[in-house]
Structure formats: C-alpha cells, structure tokens
Design a protein around this motif. Structure first.
Motif, PDB file in Angstrom:
ATOM      1  N   LEU A 273       0.826  -1.206   0.000  1.00 63.16           N
ATOM      2  CA  LEU A 273       0.000   0.000   0.000  1.00 63.16           C
ATOM      3  C   LEU A 273       0.856   1.250   0.000  1.00 63.16           C
ATOM      4  O   LEU A 273       2.010   1.249   0.420  1.00 63.16           O
ATOM      5  N   PHE A 274       0.195   2.354  -0.418  1.00 64.93           N
ATOM      6  CA  PHE A 274       0.940   3.566  -0.677  1.00 64.93           C
ATOM      7  C   PHE A 274       1.421   4.279   0.583  1.00 64.93           C
ATOM      8  O   PHE A 274       2.388   5.012   0.552  1.00 64.93           O
ATOM      9  N   ALA A 275       0.751   4.160   1.675  1.00 66.97           N
ATOM     10  CA  ALA A 275       1.103   4.965   2.844  1.00 66.97           C
ATOM     11  C   ALA A 275       1.163   4.096   4.083  1.00 66.97           C
ATOM     12  O   ALA A 275       0.434   3.139   4.227  1.00 66.97           O
ATOM     13  N   ALA A 276       2.051   4.466   4.992  1.00 68.41           N
ATOM     14  CA  ALA A 276       2.206   3.695   6.226  1.00 68.41           C
ATOM     15  C   ALA A 276       0.972   3.756   7.099  1.00 68.41           C
ATOM     16  O   ALA A 276       0.739   2.872   7.922  1.00 68.41           O
ATOM     17  N   THR A 277       0.148   4.776   6.882  1.00 64.89           N
ATOM     18  CA  THR A 277      -1.065   4.889   7.697  1.00 64.89           C
ATOM     19  C   THR A 277      -2.028   3.757   7.419  1.00 64.89           C
ATOM     20  O   THR A 277      -2.932   3.507   8.201  1.00 64.89           O
ATOM     21  N   PHE A 278      -1.843   3.080   6.278  1.00 69.55           N
ATOM     22  CA  PHE A 278      -2.675   1.943   5.939  1.00 69.55           C
ATOM     23  C   PHE A 278      -1.902   0.640   6.137  1.00 69.55           C
ATOM     24  O   PHE A 278      -2.154  -0.349   5.485  1.00 69.55           O
ATOM     25  N   GLY A 279      -0.958   0.643   7.055  1.00 80.81           N
ATOM     26  CA  GLY A 279      -0.076  -0.495   7.238  1.00 80.81           C
ATOM     27  C   GLY A 279      -0.772  -1.753   7.690  1.00 80.81           C
ATOM     28  O   GLY A 279      -0.260  -2.846   7.524  1.00 80.81           O
ATOM     29  N   LEU A 280      -1.956  -1.622   8.285  1.00 84.68           N
ATOM     30  CA  LEU A 280      -2.688  -2.792   8.727  1.00 84.68           C
ATOM     31  C   LEU A 280      -3.455  -3.452   7.591  1.00 84.68           C
ATOM     32  O   LEU A 280      -3.993  -4.533   7.752  1.00 84.68           O
ATOM     33  N   ALA A 281      -3.537  -2.795   6.435  1.00 87.23           N
ATOM     34  CA  ALA A 281      -4.282  -3.344   5.314  1.00 87.23           C
ATOM     35  C   ALA A 281      -3.518  -4.493   4.679  1.00 87.23           C
ATOM     36  O   ALA A 281      -2.288  -4.536   4.708  1.00 87.23           O
ATOM     37  N   GLN A 282      -4.271  -5.401   4.073  1.00 89.98           N
ATOM     38  CA  GLN A 282      -3.669  -6.572   3.464  1.00 89.98           C
ATOM     39  C   GLN A 282      -3.194  -6.268   2.050  1.00 89.98           C
ATOM     40  O   GLN A 282      -3.797  -5.489   1.323  1.00 89.98           O
ATOM     41  N   THR A 283      -2.087  -6.890   1.668  1.00 88.30           N
ATOM     42  CA  THR A 283      -1.599  -6.794   0.301  1.00 88.30           C
ATOM     43  C   THR A 283      -2.230  -7.893  -0.534  1.00 88.30           C
ATOM     44  O   THR A 283      -2.256  -9.057  -0.128  1.00 88.30           O
ATOM     45  N   VAL A 284      -2.756  -7.535  -1.700  1.00 84.12           N
ATOM     46  CA  VAL A 284      -3.304  -8.530  -2.605  1.00 84.12           C
ATOM     47  C   VAL A 284      -2.236  -8.911  -3.623  1.00 84.12           C
ATOM     48  O   VAL A 284      -1.432  -8.076  -4.044  1.00 84.12           O
ATOM     49  N   THR A 285      -2.200 -10.174  -3.985  1.00 82.32           N
ATOM     50  CA  THR A 285      -1.199 -10.671  -4.927  1.00 82.32           C
ATOM     51  C   THR A 285      -1.868 -11.484  -6.022  1.00 82.32           C
ATOM     52  O   THR A 285      -2.828 -12.230  -5.776  1.00 82.32           O
ATOM     53  N   PHE A 286      -1.351 -11.346  -7.228  1.00 84.12           N
ATOM     54  CA  PHE A 286      -1.834 -12.104  -8.372  1.00 84.12           C
ATOM     55  C   PHE A 286      -0.634 -12.585  -9.178  1.00 84.12           C
ATOM     56  O   PHE A 286       0.390 -11.902  -9.242  1.00 84.12           O
TER      57      PHE A 286
END
Length: 586
Positions: free
Chosen positions: A15-28
């Motif tokens: 994700l673009f910003a550390a403030t969203f660090g808890l968000a999951q990364t999607v992979t394909f």
C-alpha cells in the motif's frame, strides 16, 4: 496448443502509505495468453469442458474475426488450447447466451446472427458443440441472454430486437426446445444483462443502448416472463451488474467516459447505482487516484475478508496514455475503499475496447481476473489472466469442477457427532452466482450472499438438536434458478446405524453429492442369519470388503468425475442385499 507465457516474477505490491499499514496486500500471478482474438461482447466466461476452470468465448481468427464464434478451452491453470471456430449456417455471430438448454448439466449456447434467427448449439460436456436446431423469431435479435424468467427451473431466453423496442421471452422446455412467451415494452434497444435489482427473487433486465452507455433502462420481472420497464436515463457510463454491498439486490457499477473524435474525457471515479427494494437506485461516486479508461470496473472479494472489493483499469494520465495498471481497491465494509494496489502494468490498452472481468482460472475459491487489451490501431495486444494468490479467509469449499452443481464439503456423511454442525458448500450456477441457502426440517437455517462469476459459497455452523433431520442445500443465480441437494442427517451419533430390516444404510457418500478429495465410504447393514461380508464396488470394480461385521468404513482415492457406488451385504447362505449411490469427485 497455445500455452500461456508464465511471467517469472509474482507481482506483490504494498500500500501507498504507512497509515494503511494494517491493510492486506493482494497478490496475483499473471499469465499472458498468446491468442490474439477479440472477446465476444456480452458472452461471459464459463466452464464449458467441465474441468473447474472457465473457458473463453472469442471471435474466430485474429482481430475482430470473420463473424464466426470460437471457443478457447482451458487445459490447465492459466493454459488454453487453440481456439475452435464455429460457423453459423447463415449470417454472423452477433450475440451469445449461455445456459443448459437440454438439462444434461452441460452449458450450451444460443447464438443470434443479427437477423430473425438464433441457433442452438449443444455441448457434449467436453466443450465441443454441435448445431442442434435453429429458431425463427419475429424480429432481428440485437442482444440475447439466458435466465429462468418464469421460475419453472428451466433456463429461458430473453432478447431485444434490432429495430423493435421490445423485450421478448422464449420459454425453455428443458429438452432443447423453446416456446414463444410474453412480449414487454422496452424504450431502448441495447445490450442486455440480468440481475435482481429490487431483491424480490425475480429476474430483472438492464438494457444499455451503446458501448458508451448513452442510454440505460431497467425492466423489472414478475416471475412469469413479463417485465415492467422504468424510465430510461441518459449517461456517459456503461454499467456492469454486481451486488457490491452484498445486500441481496443487484447494483450497477461503471466508470464515466466521454468519447469524442475531438478528444476523450476521462474521470477519477467509479459510479455505483445501488439497487433498492422500492425499485429505485441510490447513486454514489467512489474516487480513485488516477484516470480511467473505458474498461468497466469489476467487483469481488479479492482478499477473503468477506467484503467486496473493486478492480479497475487506470491510465497514467487523463489523456488516455499508458502505461496502464490494473488496480484493486479493498473495501472497508462501510461503502468506502482503501487506496489502490497495483497488480499488473501494461502498455497494451486502448481507451476504447479494453475489458476487465472476474473469472475462475484455477480450481480454488478465489476470484481471478482477466484483462483484454487493444493496441492503438485497434488490434488485440494481449489477454492476461491474473490468478489470485492472496492469502485470506476465502470460502473453504471449492465449487464443482463442472459448469453446474453443488459441492458439499461438510457434512460429508449422514452422521454428525456433535452440534453445531459445520456446513461448507461451493456451487456452480448457470447464471451469475447469487447465494447458497441451508434449510433444516423445512425451515431456512441461513444463507450466504457470497459469489462471483457463476459461483456461490457458504461457510457456516448451525445448532441442531440430537436426532434425525432432513437437510436441503440450495444454490441460485440472480434469476433464482435453484439447484438443490437433500439428505438425512443424524446428530449426536458416531455410528452408521444398520437398518431395522435386512438391507443397507449408506451414510457416505451422500447420494448425488460432489466431493473434494478422498471419498469416505461408510455403511451399516442388516442381514438374516449370519453376516459373511460387506463390500463396496465402484464403477463395477470391487474396492473394499469387510468380513463378519455389520459396518463397512474406509476412504477411497478416486479419479475426478461421476462414480457409481454399489454396497452389498451378504450372509453365509449367499443371500445378498444392495444399495446404489451416485456421487461425483472433484
């Protein structure tokens, strides 16, 4: 055969910003498909050869083709055979509808040729088609779709004419044939799609006048084949149908795009029209950071958190220039979305004609993506298949490895030791997947409005009192065409009880069930006199025996496909009793 080119590096983005660090990364994982044919407009991907992967319907040959339609069958994960082309007896392939028209469980095709004729092509179950019949209509067909319009459990055809602003219904008889049904008024001629925008369980129709969505109209069905059209509205948006907020009512989602020979206008929003029970729509714009192309957004739960996400094709500027990126916006569950995560980048896209859609590339329960891009001179540049490799709480039960049916991963037998009882179900439907329901003793225990492409799922636990119960599992598409599986379930026992009189009680496999993995075979038997043995035969071959016991229990590893299980109990005098069960292994 054409084999997709596996791109070496798995694309993982943060994700673009550390403030969203808890968000999951999607992979394909992307696969580049080397066949350079146009996707057939309006024809979805579908599992035509019953291998658990959706196949592609394209135009025959390179570029826009020669009016024939073609099938690219999957032969592995991200791998497709060369296209097989089909010529119509007359005219050109203009619009295609997909459904099981003869009730054999295989998905067939109805192909309109742009005149007063459509052709029925039946599927042999392996993705090979033969022309079964031709049907004459009262008007030239502009767009045709398949759905159960009258709730009789048989797929019908719904179409609109080229120069006739009406909506026509042809009722399917379930055995190759059709009878002429009602005609409803429609103000615009357009590309049709099905949904249920008011959530009443009756199929509705949306019609869009052109590729650029200059006019849109929704017609609400009455469940008997009649449709009441609402007022059409002009827009610069071409919509697709999804249940974005999973409330059981179809929504329309699209990206604004203004086409002009003097320069196109691009936007930074996804427009959503949420369907309401009172047959109105609530509009909302969802912002994103870059500029759109004309490729429609798609929706599915790409990270397995139970919330639908968005995938969009974005350009690097607002002038229609590349590079272009396929981006995923993860839903937060409150109607808002996290910043984009880029999952694929390409220079091969044109503002007019690129497509993005959700489909099943492999046999798991994760939604995958397909991107179809054009070059600046209008030829096909590439088709990219993006296999979802994101870890997450995705449905635990994969759908069946065929075009229609229900997989029952739990319970696996007619006996459940304890309550609550776990249910894990995956289903494949003729029309876009809507829901799975579980009914216990005639009462609905629960449902899950979770689906993508032709598939729907349920993972749940239900409290059940000790004793005997009757369970029915339903799956449905947006036309509410139901599939069902009914079985007895005894709660609070660890035994497969022998019947009170001579014969067999087969507790597993469940009759007509689809099974993932090794098959539990389990039966209790009663015989007069002394029991000599119990046996199970599969497809005419003896697989297991037990001697001097009234219970047979083991696990068998069997090849994928349908199987016939015959259980025997034999006494010392040579008397036999038997019971037959049919089940399919994924």
């Amino acid at each position: 055969m054409y084999r997709s080119v596996r791109i070496a590096l798995r694309l993982i983005y943060i994700l673009f910003a550390a403030t969203f660090g808890l968000a999951q990364t999607v992979t394909f994982t992307p696969d580049l498909f080397t066949n350079n044919s146009f996707l057939f407009n309006g024809a979805p991907a579908a599992d035509l050869n019953n291998d658990g992967r959706e196949d592609l319907i394209t135009r025959c040959g390179s570029g826009s083709g020669n009016g024939q339609f073609a099938i690219n069958l999957s032969t592995g994960d991200g791998v497709y055979a060369p296209q097989v082309c089909y010529s119509l007896p007359s005219g050109q392939a203009y619009s295609i509808a997909i459904g099981d028209f003869n009730g054999d469980g295989n998905l067939d095709l109805a192909v309109a040729n742009g005149t007063n004729t459509f052709y029925e092509y039946l599927n042999n179950g392996k993705g090979s088609f033969h022309l079964q019949a031709s049907f004459q209509t009262t008007a030239p067909i502009y767009s045709i779709v398949a759905a159960d319009a009258n709730h009789d459990g048989k797929i019908d055809l719904i179409w609109t004419g080229i120069n006739d602003q009406k909506l026509f219904v042809y009722f399917g008889n379930g055995d190759n044939g059709f009878t002429v049904g009602p005609v409803s008024t429609l103000n615009i001629q357009g590309r049709l799609a099905i949904g249920d925008f008011d959530g009443d369980g009756k199929v509705d129709i949306v019609s869009q006048a052109t590729q650029f969505g200059t006019s849109v109209q929704v017609a609400f069905g009455d469940g008997q084949g009649h449709f009441q059209a609402t007022a059409s509205f002009g827009t610069n948006i071409a919509y697709e149908v999804f249940d974005l907020n999973r409330d059981g009512k179809s929504d329309l989602i699209g990206i604004p795009f203004d086409f002009s020979v003097n320069g196109n206008t691009y936007y930074k929003t996804v427009n959503v029209l949420y369907g309401n029970a009172n047959r109105t729509f609530t509009a909302k714009d969802i912002p994103f950071s870059q500029c759109d192309t004309d490729a429609n957004p798609v929706a599915a739960d790409f990270n397995g958190d139970g919330i639908n996400d968005l995938a969009v094709l974005e350009a690097s500027d607002c002038q229609g220039n590349g590079p272009y990126t396929i981006n995923v916006l993860l839903g937060k569950g409150d109607g808002t979305y996290q910043p984009e995560q880029s999952v694929y980048s390409t220079h091969a896209a044109e503002a007019i004609g690129s497509q993005l859609r959700v489909l099943r590339v492999n046999r798991d329960s994760k939604p995958d993506l397909e991107f179809f891009g054009l070059t600046n001179n209008g030829t096909v540049a590439n088709t990219v298949l993006l296999t979802n490799t994101t870890p997450g709480n995705f449905p635990s039960c994969s759908p069946p490895n065929r075009g229609t049916g229900i997989t029952l991963c739990h319970p696996t037998s007619e006996v459940a030791a304890t309550s609550p009882v776990k249910f894990a179900i995956g289903a494949a439907n003729q029309t876009p997947g809507r829901k799975v329901e579980v009914w216990i003793d005639g009462k609905k225990a629960g449902e899950n409005l979770k689906g993508w492409s032709h598939y729907s799922f349920l993972d749940a636990k239900y409290a059940m009192a000790p004793g005997s119960h009757t369970v029915t599992v339903f799956s449905a598409g947006w036309d509410n065409l139901l599939q069902s599986l009914t079985f007895p379930l005894t709660v609070g026992s660890t035994q497969c009880a022998p019947p009170p009189s001579p014969g067999l009680n087969v507790c597993s496999p469940l009759n007509n069930a689809t099974i993932n993995g090794a098959v539990l075979v389990w039966a209790g038997g009663t015989a007069t006199g002394t029991i000599a043995r119990m046996e199970v035969w599969v497809d005419g071959v003896k697989q297991f025996s037990t001697f001097g016991s009234n219970t047979l229990k083991t696990k068998l590893s069997l090849a994928s496909g349908p199987h016939k299980f015959v259980f025997y109990i034999v006494n010392t005098a040579g008397q036999k009793w038997q019971q037959t069960v049919n089940a399919t292994v994924n």
